[in-house]
Write a protein that holds these residues in place. Structure first.
Motif, mmCIF file in Angstrom:
data_model
loop_
_atom_site.group_PDB
_atom_site.id
_atom_site.type_symbol
_atom_site.label_atom_id
_atom_site.label_comp_id
_atom_site.label_asym_id
_atom_site.label_seq_id
_atom_site.Cartn_x
_atom_site.Cartn_y
_atom_site.Cartn_z
ATOM 1 N N LEU A 65 0.774 -1.265 -0.336
ATOM 2 C CA LEU A 65 -0.406 0.046 0.326
ATOM 3 C C LEU A 65 1.454 1.363 0.397
ATOM 4 C CD1 LEU A 65 -2.323 -1.221 2.762
ATOM 5 C CD2 LEU A 65 -3.234 -0.414 0.019
ATOM 6 N N ALA A 66 1.537 1.482 1.000
ATOM 7 C CA ALA A 66 2.943 2.347 0.637
ATOM 8 C C ALA A 66 3.585 2.502 -0.759
ATOM 9 C CB ALA A 66 3.811 1.852 2.025
ATOM 10 N N GLU A 67 4.079 1.100 -1.369
ATOM 11 C CA GLU A 67 4.537 1.859 -2.201
ATOM 12 C C GLU A 67 3.184 2.345 -3.429
ATOM 13 O OE1 GLU A 67 6.739 -1.287 -5.727
ATOM 14 O OE2 GLU A 67 6.140 -2.018 -4.138
ATOM 15 N N ALA A 68 2.211 1.788 -3.378
ATOM 16 C CA ALA A 68 1.151 2.268 -4.454
ATOM 17 C C ALA A 68 1.192 3.837 -4.313
ATOM 18 C CB ALA A 68 0.030 1.229 -4.040
ATOM 19 N N LEU A 69 0.703 4.164 -2.840
ATOM 20 C CA LEU A 69 0.611 5.904 -2.539
ATOM 21 C C LEU A 69 1.695 5.813 -3.020
ATOM 22 C CD1 LEU A 69 -1.597 4.976 -0.279
ATOM 23 C CD2 LEU A 69 -2.314 5.941 -1.968
ATOM 24 N N ALA A 70 3.186 5.688 -3.159
ATOM 25 C CA ALA A 70 4.598 6.505 -3.649
ATOM 26 C C ALA A 70 4.150 7.141 -1.951
ATOM 27 C CB ALA A 70 4.218 7.740 -4.453
ATOM 28 N N VAL A 71 4.805 6.513 -0.424
ATOM 29 C CA VAL A 71 4.704 7.217 0.629
ATOM 30 C C VAL A 71 6.182 5.942 1.131
ATOM 31 C CG1 VAL A 71 2.811 8.615 0.756
ATOM 32 C CG2 VAL A 71 2.654 6.309 1.423
ATOM 33 N N THR A 72 6.766 6.341 2.452
ATOM 34 C CA THR A 72 7.204 5.186 3.478
ATOM 35 C C THR A 72 6.629 4.335 4.376
ATOM 36 O OG1 THR A 72 7.690 7.026 4.867
ATOM 37 C CG2 THR A 72 9.269 6.454 3.348
ATOM 38 N N THR A 73 6.268 3.445 4.706
ATOM 39 C CA THR A 73 5.796 2.714 5.416
ATOM 40 C C THR A 73 5.336 3.068 6.835
ATOM 41 O OG1 THR A 73 6.394 0.565 5.003
ATOM 42 C CG2 THR A 73 5.411 0.479 6.766
ATOM 43 N N ASP A 74 6.597 4.514 7.205
ATOM 44 C CA ASP A 74 6.570 4.729 8.444
ATOM 45 C C ASP A 74 5.193 5.670 7.829
ATOM 46 O OD1 ASP A 74 8.453 3.364 9.412
ATOM 47 O OD2 ASP A 74 10.446 4.977 9.238
ATOM 48 N N GLU A 75 5.193 6.615 6.870
ATOM 49 C CA GLU A 75 4.065 7.729 6.646
ATOM 50 C C GLU A 75 2.768 7.204 6.696
ATOM 51 O OE1 GLU A 75 6.116 10.785 3.062
ATOM 52 O OE2 GLU A 75 7.557 9.426 2.892
ATOM 53 N N LEU A 76 2.474 6.043 6.069
ATOM 54 C CA LEU A 76 1.410 5.290 5.867
ATOM 55 C C LEU A 76 1.274 4.902 7.730
ATOM 56 C CD1 LEU A 76 -0.544 4.484 4.279
ATOM 57 C CD2 LEU A 76 0.414 2.270 4.225
ATOM 58 N N LEU A 77 1.935 4.694 8.999
ATOM 59 C CA LEU A 77 1.877 4.587 10.090
ATOM 60 C C LEU A 77 1.306 6.132 10.839
ATOM 61 C CD1 LEU A 77 3.971 1.028 10.539
ATOM 62 C CD2 LEU A 77 1.792 1.024 10.711
ATOM 63 N N ARG A 78 2.306 6.635 10.424
ATOM 64 C CA ARG A 78 1.589 8.080 10.880
ATOM 65 C C ARG A 78 1.160 8.760 11.506
ATOM 66 N NH1 ARG A 78 1.619 12.659 8.815
ATOM 67 N NH2 ARG A 78 2.354 13.184 6.850
ATOM 68 N N GLU A 79 0.243 9.345 12.796
ATOM 69 C CA GLU A 79 -0.697 9.975 12.848
ATOM 70 C C GLU A 79 -0.720 10.706 11.781
ATOM 71 O OE1 GLU A 79 -2.551 9.528 15.481
ATOM 72 O OE2 GLU A 79 -1.448 8.961 16.391
ATOM 73 N N PRO A 80 -1.749 11.147 11.031
ATOM 74 C CA PRO A 80 -2.421 12.659 10.678
ATOM 75 C C PRO A 80 -2.614 13.373 10.890
ATOM 76 C CG PRO A 80 -4.420 11.241 10.980
ATOM 77 C CD PRO A 80 -3.604 10.715 11.657
ATOM 78 N N GLU A 81 -1.779 14.831 10.457
ATOM 79 C CA GLU A 81 -1.522 15.510 10.460
ATOM 80 C C GLU A 81 -2.441 16.422 10.614
ATOM 81 O OE1 GLU A 81 1.345 18.086 8.304
ATOM 82 O OE2 GLU A 81 2.732 16.601 8.239
ATOM 83 N N GLN A 82 -2.803 17.556 11.724
ATOM 84 C CA GLN A 82 -4.349 17.902 11.528
ATOM 85 C C GLN A 82 -4.244 19.171 10.981
ATOM 86 O OE1 GLN A 82 -7.043 16.970 13.662
ATOM 87 N NE2 GLN A 82 -5.694 15.115 13.909
#
Length: 196
Positions: A65-82
């Motif tokens: 999923l991270a690769e499909a969205l062109a982000v790192t796995t860490d970015e996929l796991l982190r809290e979304p920015e408010q």
């Protein structure tokens, strides 16, 4: 039957966070479920169930999923920015009234709120009162507002509100000094008051 614990487990928190983040990233990149599913080599119905919480996230889904969205796995796991909740916008002055936006120019049911300061010089309605589709709502904060609706003429005092169909010819101005008010306009009302 045992009552389910009201507090979520850490695993559920991560699952919920990734689901939200997955959808947020997909939408922000303008990708469809099908786009992400194809790139992640996951069935589209599986991806849909992952996003909606009808299926639990498996660890092997994360890197794909991270690769499909062109982000790192860490970015996929982190809290979304408010998002910054403050509304920023410049004031517009037109026909003796200054408008400060109180809502963003995004989806708000098509309604936009403004703080308005009406100059004391805006005290005579035009020869032809405007008409447009929609509904307007106003609340007077200070001063006395003159509201003309067709053949009727009203004085709205501080603490009073008025709501009216904008199919009725209408205009507002000052009675005997400056007026401050809050107004909610539909899209056509906003264009009429701020841009025509």
């Amino acid at each position: 039957m045992q009552a389910k614990d009201a507090e979520s487990t850490p695993d559920e928190d991560v699952d919920l966070r990734v689901r939200r983040r997955l959808r947020e990233l997909r939408v922000s990149k303008g990708m469809t479920l099908d786009d992400v599913a194809t790139r992640a080599r996951i069935d589209v119905s599986t991806l849909s169930r992952l996003e909606s919480g009808k299926r639990r996230l498996a660890l092997d889904h994360l890197p794909r999923l991270a690769e499909a969205l062109a982000v790192t796995t860490d970015e996929l796991l982190r809290e979304p920015e408010q998002a910054d909740p403050r509304v920023r916008g410049s004031a517009h002055t037109r026909d003796g009234a200054t408008y400060w936006p109180l809502t963003r120019q995004g989806p708000a049911g098509g309604q936009h709120a403004f703080k308005i300061r009406v100059s004391a010089k805006r005290n005579t309605p035009p020869a032809e009162l405007p008409v447009h589709e929609g509904q307007d709502w106003i609340y007077v904060l200070s001063g006395r507002l003159r509201l003309v609706l067709g053949e009727r003429d009203f004085t709205i005092k501080p603490g009073e509100a008025a709501e009216f169909s904008t199919w009725t010819p209408h205009w507002f101005g000052a009675v005997d000094g400056p007026v401050e008010l809050i107004a909610i306009f539909g899209p056509r009302g906003e264009r009429l008051h701020l841009h025509n």
